[in-house]
Design an enzyme around this catalytic site. Structure first.
Site, PDB file in Angstrom:
ATOM      1  N   ALA A  65      13.349  15.395  63.284  1.00 14.85           N
ATOM      2  CA  ALA A  65      13.399  16.824  63.076  1.00 14.85           C
ATOM      3  C   ALA A  65      15.051  17.007  62.636  1.00 14.85           C
ATOM      4  CB  ALA A  65      13.200  17.633  63.971  1.00 14.85           C
ATOM      5  N   GLY A 109      10.571  13.052  65.179  1.00 12.21           N
ATOM      6  CA  GLY A 109       9.672  13.469  64.322  1.00 12.21           C
ATOM      7  C   GLY A 109       9.015  12.771  63.200  1.00 12.21           C
ATOM      8  N   GLU A 112       6.398  10.527  64.765  1.00  8.94           N
ATOM      9  CA  GLU A 112       5.385  11.478  64.910  1.00  8.94           C
ATOM     10  C   GLU A 112       4.511  11.852  63.691  1.00  8.94           C
ATOM     11  OE1 GLU A 112       7.997  14.304  67.006  1.00  8.94           O
ATOM     12  OE2 GLU A 112       6.630  14.104  68.951  1.00  8.94           O
ATOM     13  N   GLU A 132      14.599  11.589  71.299  1.00  2.62           N
ATOM     14  CA  GLU A 132      14.870  12.813  71.562  1.00  2.62           C
ATOM     15  C   GLU A 132      15.596  13.064  73.109  1.00  2.62           C
ATOM     16  OE1 GLU A 132      11.852  11.880  70.494  1.00  2.62           O
ATOM     17  OE2 GLU A 132      11.017  13.276  69.014  1.00  2.62           O
TER      18      GLU A 132
HETATM   19  C1  HXC Z   1      20.017  15.865  60.722  1.00  2.00           C
HETATM   20  C2  HXC Z   1      20.385  13.680  60.504  1.00  2.00           C
HETATM   21  C3  HXC Z   1      19.560  13.059  61.084  1.00  2.00           C
HETATM   22  C4  HXC Z   1      18.786  14.096  61.956  1.00  2.00           C
HETATM   23  C5  HXC Z   1      20.402  11.339  60.603  1.00  2.00           C
HETATM   24  N1  HXC Z   1      21.039  12.559  60.076  1.00  2.00           N
HETATM   25  N2  HXC Z   1      19.498  11.788  61.252  1.00  2.00           N
HETATM   26  N3  HXC Z   1      20.547  14.830  60.244  1.00  2.00           N
HETATM   27  N4  HXC Z   1      18.875  15.530  61.619  1.00  2.00           N
HETATM   28  N5  HXC Z   1      17.766  13.732  62.525  1.00  2.00           N
HETATM   29  C6  HXC Z   1      22.204  12.565  59.083  1.00  2.00           C
HETATM   30  C7  HXC Z   1      23.484  12.117  60.066  1.00  2.00           C
HETATM   31  O1  HXC Z   1      24.082  13.309  60.450  1.00  2.00           O
HETATM   32  C8  HXC Z   1      24.424  11.595  58.666  1.00  2.00           C
HETATM   33  O2  HXC Z   1      24.894  12.805  57.880  1.00  2.00           O
HETATM   34  C9  HXC Z   1      23.397  11.013  57.760  1.00  2.00           C
HETATM   35  O3  HXC Z   1      22.186  11.387  58.086  1.00  2.00           O
HETATM   36  C10 HXC Z   1      23.420   9.480  57.911  1.00  2.00           C
HETATM   37  O4  HXC Z   1      23.187   9.263  59.402  1.00  2.00           O
HETATM   38  P1  HXC Z   1      24.100   8.152  60.262  1.00  2.00           P
HETATM   39  O5  HXC Z   1      24.075   8.524  61.658  1.00  2.00           O
HETATM   40  O6  HXC Z   1      25.398   8.203  59.527  1.00  2.00           O
HETATM   41  O7  HXC Z   1      23.600   6.869  59.821  1.00  2.00           O
HETATM   42  P2  HXC Z   1      23.587   5.475  60.866  1.00  2.00           P
HETATM   43  O8  HXC Z   1      24.817   5.246  61.548  1.00  2.00           O
HETATM   44  O9  HXC Z   1      23.081   4.273  59.928  1.00  2.00           O
HETATM   45  O10 HXC Z   1      22.563   6.034  62.117  1.00  2.00           O
HETATM   46  C11 HXC Z   1      21.151   6.071  61.709  1.00  2.00           C
HETATM   47  C12 HXC Z   1      20.550   6.542  62.993  1.00  2.00           C
HETATM   48  C13 HXC Z   1      21.233   7.932  63.285  1.00  2.00           C
HETATM   49  C14 HXC Z   1      20.390   5.662  64.085  1.00  2.00           C
HETATM   50  C15 HXC Z   1      18.890   6.924  62.509  1.00  2.00           C
HETATM   51  O11 HXC Z   1      21.343   8.963  62.208  1.00  2.00           O
HETATM   52  C16 HXC Z   1      20.355   8.807  64.479  1.00  2.00           C
HETATM   53  O12 HXC Z   1      20.361   8.256  65.443  1.00  2.00           O
HETATM   54  N6  HXC Z   1      19.934   9.786  63.853  1.00  2.00           N
HETATM   55  C17 HXC Z   1      19.085  10.840  64.752  1.00  2.00           C
HETATM   56  C18 HXC Z   1      18.004  10.262  65.178  1.00  2.00           C
HETATM   57  C19 HXC Z   1      17.218  11.435  66.168  1.00  2.00           C
HETATM   58  O13 HXC Z   1      17.635  11.672  67.311  1.00  2.00           O
HETATM   59  N7  HXC Z   1      16.106  11.615  65.842  1.00  2.00           N
HETATM   60  C20 HXC Z   1      15.300  12.694  66.824  1.00  2.00           C
HETATM   61  C21 HXC Z   1      15.381  13.954  66.257  1.00  2.00           C
HETATM   62  S1  HXC Z   1      14.781  15.067  67.111  1.00  2.00           S
HETATM   63  P3  HXC Z   1      26.383  13.056  57.454  1.00  2.00           P
HETATM   64  O14 HXC Z   1      26.435  14.335  56.952  1.00  2.00           O
HETATM   65  O15 HXC Z   1      27.102  12.895  58.763  1.00  2.00           O
HETATM   66  O16 HXC Z   1      26.573  12.024  56.457  1.00  2.00           O
HETATM   67  C22 HXC Z   1      13.324  15.435  66.919  1.00  2.00           C
HETATM   68  C23 HXC Z   1      12.430  16.147  67.445  1.00  2.00           C
HETATM   69  C24 HXC Z   1      11.103  16.023  67.100  1.00  2.00           C
HETATM   70  O17 HXC Z   1      12.970  14.580  65.938  1.00  2.00           O
HETATM   71  C25 HXC Z   1      10.058  17.183  67.796  1.00  2.00           C
HETATM   72  C26 HXC Z   1       9.297  17.883  66.708  1.00  2.00           C
HETATM   73  C27 HXC Z   1      10.015  18.769  65.565  1.00  2.00           C
END
Ligand code: HXC
Length: 258
Positions: A65, A109, A112, A132
């Site tokens: 998400a 997400g 999921e 998460e």
């Molecule tokens: C918003 C995101 C994002 C996310 C990545 N980006 N994941 N933006 N929401 N979930 C953005 C980063 O901010 C960054 O933007 C760009 O994408 C590239 O990501 P980087 O982090 O620079 O890449 P990298 O270093 O290769 O790392 C990749 C990664 C990391 C390990 C996947 O991005 C990460 O940990 N992302 C979050 C993963 C996460 O926690 N997902 C769960 C979300 S909660 P900029 O602008 O900085 O270039 C969820 C709840 C679900 O999903 C419930 C149902 C709704």
């Protein structure tokens, strides 16, 4: 229809939806989830479409998400707007076969969403996780339930509690994905599988999907009875007559989807 967050194409009876926010690793914002629902609605109604593939542009399927959109929500925003329930689960209720082709990160997400599809084909570069907990929340779109059913309690618990990612080989070993493919073959193979499914009788494929999915929702006896009733009903279709006649006459079946 032209979308802001999706690319959509068809190849005969196969539809392909590509999540297309590669700069944000296809983070699932409200716009994207709404557009995905609109396209699935359209293809569910379209008799020309027999199977759909869901994939992501760039190095992610979807990294979850959209955290930047989610972070400002209050409890009343989430509860009041029925966050997730309102528009996230359309993939899970889609009636035609839906394949996730996971090309990179499928996190939170994103994992999921992949698990809402009927099966997952993964590239060697795929990474799955429910991170998460690192954000001070837990999976909210079915992760604690579906991941546990796929990989069992021990691995699901470890992944949800630590946020650890699993690679494609571990995901295949654990039963999360049906097959792992070289990255450059993923979409072609997904399309070949989708064409094969789309060449079958549409109603029979849909009922088969419904019956497999029932195994998640029912006890064994009820599930088997549900299967039995659907199986009986298939003898009322033209496609059952055609499929069996074609076998006996040693020719390919020509299904009419009736
Ligand atoms: C918003 C995101 C994002 C996310 C990545 N980006 N994941 N933006 N929401 N979930 C953005 C980063 O901010 C960054 O933007 C760009 O994408 C590239 O990501 P980087 O982090 O620079 O890449 P990298 O270093 O290769 O790392 C990749 C990664 C990391 C390990 C996947 O991005 C990460 O940990 N992302 C979050 C993963 C996460 O926690 N997902 C769960 C979300 S909660 P900029 O602008 O900085 O270039 C969820 C709840 C679900 O999903 C419930 C149902 C709704």
């Amino acid at each position: 229809m032209a979308y802001e967050t999706l690319l959509v194409e068809t190849d005969g009876p196969v539809g392909v939806i590509t999540l297309n926010r590669p700069d944000a690793l296809n983070a699932l914002n409200d716009k994207l989830v709404t557009e995905l629902g609109q396209q699935l609605d359209a293809w569910e109604r379209d008799p020309a479409i027999g199977c759909v593939i869901l994939t992501g542009a760039g190095r992610a399927f979807a990294a979850g998400a959209d955290i930047k959109e989610m972070r400002v929500q209050s409890y009343m925003d989430a509860y009041g707007n029925d966050f997730i329930t309102r528009n996230w689960e359309r993939a899970a209720s889609f009636r035609k076969p839906l394949i996730a082709a996971v090309n990179g990160f499928a996190l939170g997400g994103g994992c999921e969403l992949a698990m809402m599809c009927d099966f997952i084909l993964a590239s060697e570069a795929a990474k799955f996780g429910q991170p998460e907990i690192n954000l001070g929340v837990m999976p909210g779109a079915g992760g604690t339930q579906r991941l546990t059913r796929f990989v069992g309690k021990s691995k699901a618990m470890e992944m949800c509690l630590t946020g650890r990612m699993m690679d494609a080989a571990e995901a295949e070993r654990s039963g999360l994905v049906s097959r792992v493919l070289p990255a450059d073959k993923l979409i072609d193979e997904a399309k070949a599988v989708a064409q094969k499914i789309a060449s079958q009788s549409r109603p029979i494929a849909m009922m088969t999907k419904e019956s497999v999915n029932a195994s998640y929702e029912t006890m064994l006896r009820q599930g088997v009875m549900f299967e039995r009733r659907l199986f009986h009903s298939m003898f009322a279709t033209d496609d059952q007559k055609e499929g069996m006649a074609a076998f006996v006459e040693k020719r390919p079946a020509k299904f009419s989807n009736k």
